[in-house]
Enzyme design. Structure first.
Site, PDB file in Angstrom:
ATOM      1  N   GLU A 239       0.584  -1.131  -0.021  1.00  0.00           N
ATOM      2  CA  GLU A 239      -0.254   0.098  -0.130  1.00  0.00           C
ATOM      3  C   GLU A 239       1.059   1.205  -0.046  1.00  0.00           C
ATOM      4  O   GLU A 239       1.439   1.551   0.986  1.00  0.00           O
ATOM      5  CB  GLU A 239      -0.761  -0.117   1.202  1.00  0.00           C
ATOM      6  CG  GLU A 239      -2.034  -0.994   1.050  1.00  0.00           C
ATOM      7  CD  GLU A 239      -3.164  -0.752  -0.083  1.00  0.00           C
ATOM      8  OE1 GLU A 239      -3.533  -0.052  -0.036  1.00  0.00           O
ATOM      9  OE2 GLU A 239      -3.774  -1.752   0.051  1.00  0.00           O
TER      10      GLU A 239
ATOM     11  N   CYS B  75      -2.181   9.591   2.257  1.00  0.00           N
ATOM     12  CA  CYS B  75      -1.831   8.692   1.734  1.00  0.00           C
ATOM     13  C   CYS B  75      -2.525   9.284  -0.125  1.00  0.00           C
ATOM     14  O   CYS B  75      -2.061   9.552  -0.941  1.00  0.00           O
ATOM     15  CB  CYS B  75      -1.613   7.017   1.193  1.00  0.00           C
ATOM     16  SG  CYS B  75      -2.732   6.727   1.403  1.00  0.00           S
TER      17      CYS B  75
HETATM   18  P1  NAD Z   1       8.012   4.375   4.946  1.00  0.00           P
HETATM   19  O1  NAD Z   1       8.648   3.279   3.808  1.00  0.00           O
HETATM   20  O2  NAD Z   1       9.381   5.558   5.305  1.00  0.00           O
HETATM   21  O3  NAD Z   1       7.708   3.445   6.356  1.00  0.00           O
HETATM   22  C1  NAD Z   1       6.484   2.410   6.676  1.00  0.00           C
HETATM   23  C2  NAD Z   1       7.254   1.220   7.681  1.00  0.00           C
HETATM   24  O4  NAD Z   1       8.415   1.412   6.824  1.00  0.00           O
HETATM   25  C3  NAD Z   1       7.627   2.111   8.603  1.00  0.00           C
HETATM   26  O5  NAD Z   1       7.043   0.968   9.508  1.00  0.00           O
HETATM   27  C4  NAD Z   1       8.807   2.101   8.997  1.00  0.00           C
HETATM   28  O6  NAD Z   1       9.672   1.534  10.050  1.00  0.00           O
HETATM   29  C5  NAD Z   1       9.419   1.249   7.529  1.00  0.00           C
HETATM   30  N1  NAD Z   1      11.037   1.047   7.187  1.00  0.00           N
HETATM   31  C6  NAD Z   1      11.309   2.521   7.145  1.00  0.00           C
HETATM   32  N2  NAD Z   1      11.980   2.156   6.146  1.00  0.00           N
HETATM   33  C7  NAD Z   1      12.357   1.303   5.882  1.00  0.00           C
HETATM   34  C8  NAD Z   1      13.326   0.528   5.601  1.00  0.00           C
HETATM   35  N3  NAD Z   1      14.611   0.545   5.126  1.00  0.00           N
HETATM   36  N4  NAD Z   1      14.170  -0.725   5.341  1.00  0.00           N
HETATM   37  C9  NAD Z   1      13.251  -1.284   5.940  1.00  0.00           C
HETATM   38  N5  NAD Z   1      11.955  -1.084   6.348  1.00  0.00           N
HETATM   39  C10 NAD Z   1      11.650   0.196   6.936  1.00  0.00           C
HETATM   40  O7  NAD Z   1       6.092   5.385   4.747  1.00  0.00           O
HETATM   41  P2  NAD Z   1       5.758   6.261   6.428  1.00  0.00           P
HETATM   42  O8  NAD Z   1       7.135   7.575   5.789  1.00  0.00           O
HETATM   43  O9  NAD Z   1       5.283   6.112   7.461  1.00  0.00           O
HETATM   44  O10 NAD Z   1       4.850   6.579   5.323  1.00  0.00           O
HETATM   45  C11 NAD Z   1       4.653   7.618   4.221  1.00  0.00           C
HETATM   46  C12 NAD Z   1       4.163   6.861   2.425  1.00  0.00           C
HETATM   47  O11 NAD Z   1       3.205   6.061   3.038  1.00  0.00           O
HETATM   48  C13 NAD Z   1       3.246   7.807   1.974  1.00  0.00           C
HETATM   49  O12 NAD Z   1       4.261   7.398   0.896  1.00  0.00           O
HETATM   50  C14 NAD Z   1       2.065   7.819   2.393  1.00  0.00           C
HETATM   51  O13 NAD Z   1       1.121   8.184   0.634  1.00  0.00           O
HETATM   52  C15 NAD Z   1       2.671   6.087   1.754  1.00  0.00           C
HETATM   53  N6  NAD Z   1       1.141   5.814   2.176  1.00  0.00           N
HETATM   54  C16 NAD Z   1       0.301   4.498   1.475  1.00  0.00           C
HETATM   55  C17 NAD Z   1      -1.010   4.835   2.277  1.00  0.00           C
HETATM   56  C18 NAD Z   1      -1.556   3.593   1.614  1.00  0.00           C
HETATM   57  O14 NAD Z   1      -2.605   3.402   1.945  1.00  0.00           O
HETATM   58  N7  NAD Z   1      -1.692   3.464   0.173  1.00  0.00           N
HETATM   59  C19 NAD Z   1      -0.923   4.514   3.434  1.00  0.00           C
HETATM   60  C20 NAD Z   1      -0.740   5.456   4.342  1.00  0.00           C
HETATM   61  C21 NAD Z   1       0.841   5.908   3.891  1.00  0.00           C
END
Ligand code: NAD
Length: 502
Positions: free
Chosen positions: A216, A250
């Site tokens: 997602e 998002c």
């Molecule tokens: P992110 O990708 O930085 O982090 C999400 C998760 O991934 C966190 O739990 C984090 O601990 C983990 N993570 C971060 N870096 C990682 C790595 N290098 N290796 C493994 N895991 C890692 O995203 P965010 O900043 O928390 O959220 C923002 C993004 O999420 C935006 O792009 C937004 O559009 C998207 N989003 C999508 C939805 C959806 O339903 N499609 C919903 C909410 C947010």
């Protein structure tokens, strides 16, 4: 369950969950129902704690927390409870002549041990809503909430073990390093919510074990606006979608595509909407969220550099406050138009017509959501048919997310797979096809046609039996028609017999 990341041992956690899954603990529907009811209890009995945590993390107002996190989860769990027995039943499918005597079904079965990785913007919903789907489908689960919303992550880690069976559901805390550690292990399904960049990392780790995933992700969701709509209503809905959670959604409208004439009217109506919804100074409003952390605040303020601001622009680093801000005359190649904004900044890109807007959208990555504001039905159809996006919402923003009869997910760069309502249950279930044949002499006589020695006659018979045919009447009516014919036949027999006796 361990709340201290240093004490977490992914191998031990996984071994424990795998044992529980293999023991069949999560198979009975009653067990799943109990866990789902306990999630409802968790949110109901701890509403104030949850509201405080969300306020700590994002300065979320009570209304946004109640509607977008608490109520949504309760309804999600209730929906699963109401439909569980139905959705988990094997479903019969259409048969060909060749299988007319067989039982042909699809049985949804749980994958096994599932990893759910959440994001920080709706930190409770994005961790627990996939968990609800995974529980309903009969899986064991590790939930990894986002470390960037620490207050909510803490209460998830504290509360879940008090309400759910700890042999089947666990919380793992940590950031990128700890998540990477988790991802080195074999899961049966990974459900990830977050950025496209990290989504690719998750997909690579999953591929090593051929683990199926739902991703997602995000992206730049465009919003096309024309002059046929009531501008005050359109601007109020676009403003709301952008101001919700301070633009950290998002599916927030990322940028607006419109003509110069519409742009002027839209900016005036947007200002009006801001005043009506949040008062003279948004900073004073208890209803407006703050940016999650300094990094994101600095990133967003950085995006404003060199931009022509037509409205807003006020910000305050001490509170991580950014006013909803409209930028005009934006260069499509500027940083503002490169990545998802994920904050309350709304660039306007001028286009002369819908065709230009469609070309602009199609020249970029497929967005998670597409918004069209127009009363011209043929124009709306054009957007629906000639663009590709995770979802489309016409004359509103965000609201398609709340309609759980629709699947929610992205396409291409904005994601893979979907969930919500029944789609959640199906996402966390392997749809296992089952063909059951009888094994008797009569059946074997019919089946032996496929055995050697092969012959022209057998080829003809097999091709006749397996040929796809378009039925003159829809399949669903066939059983009704057969029933009526059978009824007539019984009546006919009855009158024949009665006639003979009289
Ligand atoms: P992110 O990708 O930085 O982090 C999400 C998760 O991934 C966190 O739990 C984090 O601990 C983990 N993570 C971060 N870096 C990682 C790595 N290098 N290796 C493994 N895991 C890692 O995203 P965010 O900043 O928390 O959220 C923002 C993004 O999420 C935006 O792009 C937004 O559009 C998207 N989003 C999508 C939805 C959806 O339903 N499609 C919903 C909410 C947010």
């Amino acid at each position: 369950m361990t709340n201290n990341p240093k004490m977490q041992n992914p191998s031990e956690m996984l071994a424990n969950l795998r044992n529980s899954f293999n023991s069949g603990l999560t198979r009975p529907l009653k067990f799943r129902e109990r866990q789902l009811n306990n999630i409802i209890k968790l949110v109901e009995e701890n509403t104030n704690l949850i509201l405080d945590a969300l306020r700590d993390d994002l300065h979320k107002s009570t209304q946004e927390s109640m509607v977008c996190e608490i109520e949504i989860l309760k309804n999600d769990a209730l929906n699963m409870i109401h439909n569980l027995s139905d959705w988990s039943k094997p479903r019969s499918v259409e048969k060909d002549l060749v299988n007319i005597m067989d039982k042909v079904q699809i049985l949804p079965e749980p994958y096994g041990v599932v990893l759910v990785v959440g994001a920080w913007n709706y930190p409770l919903t994005l961790a627990l809503s996939p968990l609800i789907g995974a529980i309903a489908a009969g899986n064991c689960v590790i939930v990894k909430p986002s470390e960037l919303s620490p207050a909510t992550a803490k209460i998830i880690a504290e509360l879940l073990p008090k309400y759910l069976d700890t042999n089947c559901y666990k919380v793992f805390l940590g950031g990128p390093a700890e998540t990477q550690q988790l991802l080195q292990h074999r899961f049966d399904y990974i459900f990830y919510t977050g950025s496209t960049r990290v989504g690719a990392i998750v997909a690579q780790c999953a591929a090593k074990n051929l683990t199926p995933t739902t991703l997602e992700l995000g992206g730049k969701s465009p919003c096309y606006l024309d002059s046929t709509v009531d501008m005050d209503i359109a601007a109020a809905r676009i403003f709301w979608g952008k101001a919700l959670n301070s633009g950290q959604t998002c599916i927030a409208p990322d940028y607006v595509l419109c003509s110069q004439e519409v742009e002027k009217k839209f900016i005036e109506a947007f200002k009006k909407a801001q005043k009506t919804q949040f008062g003279e100074d948004m900073k004073d409003s208890p209803d407006y969220c703050r940016i999650i952390n300094n990094n994101h605040f600095n990133r967003l303020v950085g995006l404003l550099e060199g931009q022509e601001i037509a409205h807003g622009g006020h910000h305050d680093a001490s509170q991580r406050y950014i006013e909803p801000t409209i930028c005009v005359n934006v260069d499509p190649n500027s940083p503002l138009m490169k990545d998802e904004i994920f904050g309350p900044i709304l660039p306007i890109i001028r286009v002369n017509n819908a065709a230009e807007a469609i070309s602009f959208i199609n020249a970029r990555e497929k967005p998670l959501a597409l918004y069209v504001f127009s009363n011209d039905k043929s124009l709306v159809n054009l957007f629906e048919e000639q663009t590709s996006s995770g979802g489309v919402c016409v004359n509103d923003t965000i609201m398609h997310f709340a309609c759980d009869a629709l699947p929610f997910g992205g396409v291409g760069n904005s994601g893979l797979g979907a969930y919500h309502g029944k789609f959640s249950f199906d996402t966390f279930s392997h749809q296992k096809p089952i063909l059951e044949k009888s094994i008797d002499k009569f059946g074997e006589m019919l089946q032996s046609i496929r055995y050697a020695p092969y012959s022209e006659g057998k080829i003809k018979a097999l091709s006749l039996l397996s040929r796809k045919r378009k039925l003159p009447i829809p399949r669903e009516y066939i059983s009704h028609i057969l029933l009526v014919v059978f009824g007539f036949f019984v009546c006919y027999l009855y009158f024949m017999i009665m006639g003979k006796h009289c």
